[in-house]
Structures are given as C-alpha cells and as structure tokens.
Motif scaffolding. Structure first.
Motif, PDB file in Angstrom:
ATOM      1  N   GLU A 131       0.813  -1.212   0.000  1.00 58.12           N
ATOM      2  CA  GLU A 131       0.000   0.000   0.000  1.00 58.12           C
ATOM      3  C   GLU A 131       0.853   1.271   0.000  1.00 58.12           C
ATOM      4  OE1 GLU A 131      -0.582  -2.629   2.034  1.00 58.12           O
ATOM      5  OE2 GLU A 131      -2.367  -3.338   0.995  1.00 58.12           O
ATOM      6  N   LYS A 132       2.050   1.203   0.548  1.00 56.61           N
ATOM      7  CA  LYS A 132       2.946   2.366   0.544  1.00 56.61           C
ATOM      8  C   LYS A 132       3.769   2.432  -0.734  1.00 56.61           C
ATOM      9  CE  LYS A 132       3.388   2.794   5.528  1.00 56.61           C
ATOM     10  NZ  LYS A 132       4.314   2.738   6.669  1.00 56.61           N
ATOM     11  N   VAL A 133       4.128   1.276  -1.287  1.00 58.18           N
ATOM     12  CA  VAL A 133       4.940   1.235  -2.500  1.00 58.18           C
ATOM     13  C   VAL A 133       4.115   1.669  -3.716  1.00 58.18           C
ATOM     14  CG1 VAL A 133       6.212  -0.285  -4.067  1.00 58.18           C
ATOM     15  CG2 VAL A 133       6.491  -0.544  -1.609  1.00 58.18           C
ATOM     16  N   ALA A 134       2.866   1.249  -3.793  1.00 59.36           N
ATOM     17  CA  ALA A 134       2.029   1.469  -4.976  1.00 59.36           C
ATOM     18  C   ALA A 134       1.929   2.939  -5.397  1.00 59.36           C
ATOM     19  CB  ALA A 134       0.651   0.874  -4.748  1.00 59.36           C
ATOM     20  N   PRO A 135       1.608   3.876  -4.505  1.00 58.79           N
ATOM     21  CA  PRO A 135       1.538   5.276  -4.951  1.00 58.79           C
ATOM     22  C   PRO A 135       2.888   5.850  -5.367  1.00 58.79           C
ATOM     23  CG  PRO A 135       0.594   5.033  -2.747  1.00 58.79           C
ATOM     24  CD  PRO A 135       1.176   3.723  -3.129  1.00 58.79           C
ATOM     25  N   ALA A 136       3.958   5.327  -4.795  1.00 59.90           N
ATOM     26  CA  ALA A 136       5.295   5.834  -5.126  1.00 59.90           C
ATOM     27  C   ALA A 136       5.698   5.488  -6.555  1.00 59.90           C
ATOM     28  CB  ALA A 136       6.319   5.278  -4.150  1.00 59.90           C
ATOM     29  N   VAL A 137       5.207   4.362  -7.071  1.00 65.27           N
ATOM     30  CA  VAL A 137       5.554   3.956  -8.437  1.00 65.27           C
ATOM     31  C   VAL A 137       4.382   4.110  -9.414  1.00 65.27           C
ATOM     32  CG1 VAL A 137       7.426   2.426  -7.777  1.00 65.27           C
ATOM     33  CG2 VAL A 137       5.120   1.527  -7.911  1.00 65.27           C
ATOM     34  N   GLY A 138       3.219   4.453  -8.908  1.00 63.87           N
ATOM     35  CA  GLY A 138       2.081   4.749  -9.773  1.00 63.87           C
ATOM     36  C   GLY A 138       1.294   3.548 -10.257  1.00 63.87           C
ATOM     37  N   ILE A 139       1.270   2.469  -9.471  1.00 59.67           N
ATOM     38  CA  ILE A 139       0.476   1.288  -9.826  1.00 59.67           C
ATOM     39  C   ILE A 139      -0.327   0.849  -8.607  1.00 59.67           C
ATOM     40  CG2 ILE A 139       2.055   0.512 -11.633  1.00 59.67           C
ATOM     41  CD1 ILE A 139       3.229  -1.499  -9.676  1.00 59.67           C
ATOM     42  N   SER A 140      -1.154  -0.171  -8.772  1.00 61.89           N
ATOM     43  CA  SER A 140      -1.972  -0.650  -7.657  1.00 61.89           C
ATOM     44  C   SER A 140      -1.175  -1.611  -6.777  1.00 61.89           C
ATOM     45  CB  SER A 140      -3.220  -1.354  -8.187  1.00 61.89           C
ATOM     46  OG  SER A 140      -2.869  -2.588  -8.763  1.00 61.89           O
ATOM     47  N   PRO A 141      -1.606  -1.822  -5.519  1.00 60.33           N
ATOM     48  CA  PRO A 141      -0.922  -2.763  -4.634  1.00 60.33           C
ATOM     49  C   PRO A 141      -0.887  -4.197  -5.188  1.00 60.33           C
ATOM     50  CG  PRO A 141      -2.332  -1.348  -3.342  1.00 60.33           C
ATOM     51  CD  PRO A 141      -2.619  -1.051  -4.792  1.00 60.33           C
ATOM     52  N   VAL A 142      -1.925  -4.584  -5.889  1.00 55.48           N
ATOM     53  CA  VAL A 142      -1.958  -5.927  -6.486  1.00 55.48           C
ATOM     54  C   VAL A 142      -0.880  -6.059  -7.560  1.00 55.48           C
ATOM     55  CG1 VAL A 142      -3.371  -7.545  -7.817  1.00 55.48           C
ATOM     56  CG2 VAL A 142      -4.399  -6.216  -5.974  1.00 55.48           C
ATOM     57  N   GLU A 143      -0.694  -5.011  -8.346  1.00 56.43           N
ATOM     58  CA  GLU A 143       0.346  -5.032  -9.375  1.00 56.43           C
ATOM     59  C   GLU A 143       1.745  -5.054  -8.760  1.00 56.43           C
ATOM     60  OE1 GLU A 143      -1.691  -2.775 -13.144  1.00 56.43           O
ATOM     61  OE2 GLU A 143      -0.980  -1.536 -11.461  1.00 56.43           O
ATOM     62  N   VAL A 144       1.909  -4.444  -7.598  1.00 57.14           N
ATOM     63  CA  VAL A 144       3.196  -4.490  -6.898  1.00 57.14           C
ATOM     64  C   VAL A 144       3.517  -5.928  -6.528  1.00 57.14           C
ATOM     65  CG1 VAL A 144       4.414  -3.844  -4.784  1.00 57.14           C
ATOM     66  CG2 VAL A 144       3.068  -2.149  -6.003  1.00 57.14           C
ATOM     67  N   GLN A 145       2.555  -6.620  -5.951  1.00 58.18           N
ATOM     68  CA  GLN A 145       2.774  -8.005  -5.551  1.00 58.18           C
ATOM     69  C   GLN A 145       3.043  -8.901  -6.750  1.00 58.18           C
ATOM     70  OE1 GLN A 145      -0.716  -8.769  -3.192  1.00 58.18           O
ATOM     71  NE2 GLN A 145       0.321  -8.130  -1.324  1.00 58.18           N
ATOM     72  N   GLU A 146       2.325  -8.696  -7.847  1.00 52.86           N
ATOM     73  CA  GLU A 146       2.544  -9.491  -9.057  1.00 52.86           C
ATOM     74  C   GLU A 146       3.921  -9.234  -9.649  1.00 52.86           C
ATOM     75  OE1 GLU A 146       0.619 -11.878 -10.492  1.00 52.86           O
ATOM     76  OE2 GLU A 146      -0.647 -11.682  -8.706  1.00 52.86           O
ATOM     77  N   SER A 147       4.389  -8.001  -9.594  1.00 52.33           N
ATOM     78  CA  SER A 147       5.694  -7.653 -10.160  1.00 52.33           C
ATOM     79  C   SER A 147       6.840  -8.299  -9.399  1.00 52.33           C
ATOM     80  CB  SER A 147       5.899  -6.144 -10.139  1.00 52.33           C
ATOM     81  OG  SER A 147       4.972  -5.508 -10.968  1.00 52.33           O
ATOM     82  N   LEU A 148       6.664  -8.500  -8.109  1.00 50.56           N
ATOM     83  CA  LEU A 148       7.760  -9.013  -7.289  1.00 50.56           C
ATOM     84  C   LEU A 148       7.801 -10.535  -7.179  1.00 50.56           C
ATOM     85  CD1 LEU A 148       7.892  -6.394  -4.431  1.00 50.56           C
ATOM     86  CD2 LEU A 148       9.421  -6.652  -6.375  1.00 50.56           C
ATOM     87  N   LYS A 149       6.873 -11.225  -7.793  1.00 47.46           N
ATOM     88  CA  LYS A 149       6.879 -12.692  -7.711  1.00 47.46           C
ATOM     89  C   LYS A 149       8.117 -13.308  -8.350  1.00 47.46           C
ATOM     90  CE  LYS A 149       2.040 -13.695  -7.132  1.00 47.46           C
ATOM     91  NZ  LYS A 149       0.870 -14.369  -7.656  1.00 47.46           N
ATOM     92  N   SER A 150       8.668 -12.681  -9.367  1.00 48.87           N
ATOM     93  CA  SER A 150       9.818 -13.256 -10.069  1.00 48.87           C
ATOM     94  C   SER A 150      11.144 -12.637  -9.634  1.00 48.87           C
ATOM     95  CB  SER A 150       9.641 -13.085 -11.577  1.00 48.87           C
ATOM     96  OG  SER A 150       9.597 -11.717 -11.908  1.00 48.87           O
TER      97      SER A 150
END
Length: 52
Positions: free
Chosen positions: A17-36
């Motif tokens: 929730e804190k990372v998402a606004p800093a990079v301009g995406i949703s929290p779900v997209e943050v979690q999906e991006s970090l899986k790999s």
C-alpha cells in the motif's frame, strides 16, 4: 518497474500500500511484479516486504 519497487523497499516503504503510490500502480500489481524477483520476501501475516 521491479527496480523501482525494490528501490522503494530499500528506502523504507515496506508494504504494498505504501509502494504502490510511489511507483504509480496498484498494490496488487506491486505483488505481481515481485513474484519473479529473487531476494525480496513478503510476510503476509505482517503485510511487509524485506530483502533476503
């Protein structure tokens, strides 16, 4: 995107929730991006990221 998220985590933004606004995406997209990404761990019980 993965690098930007990792930089945010290194700067102390430790949950999606804190990372998402800093990079301009949703929290779900943050979690999906970090899986790999190796070395970034996520604790669901505390809703927190950290580096291994």
């Amino acid at each position: 995107m993965q690098r930007a998220i990792c930089v945010c985590i290194a700067r102390g933004l430790l949950n999606p929730e804190k990372v998402a606004p800093a990079v301009g995406i949703s929290p779900v997209e943050v979690q999906e991006s970090l899986k790999s990404v190796w070395g970034v761990l996520y604790d669901r019980t505390q809703n927190r990221y950290w580096f291994k």
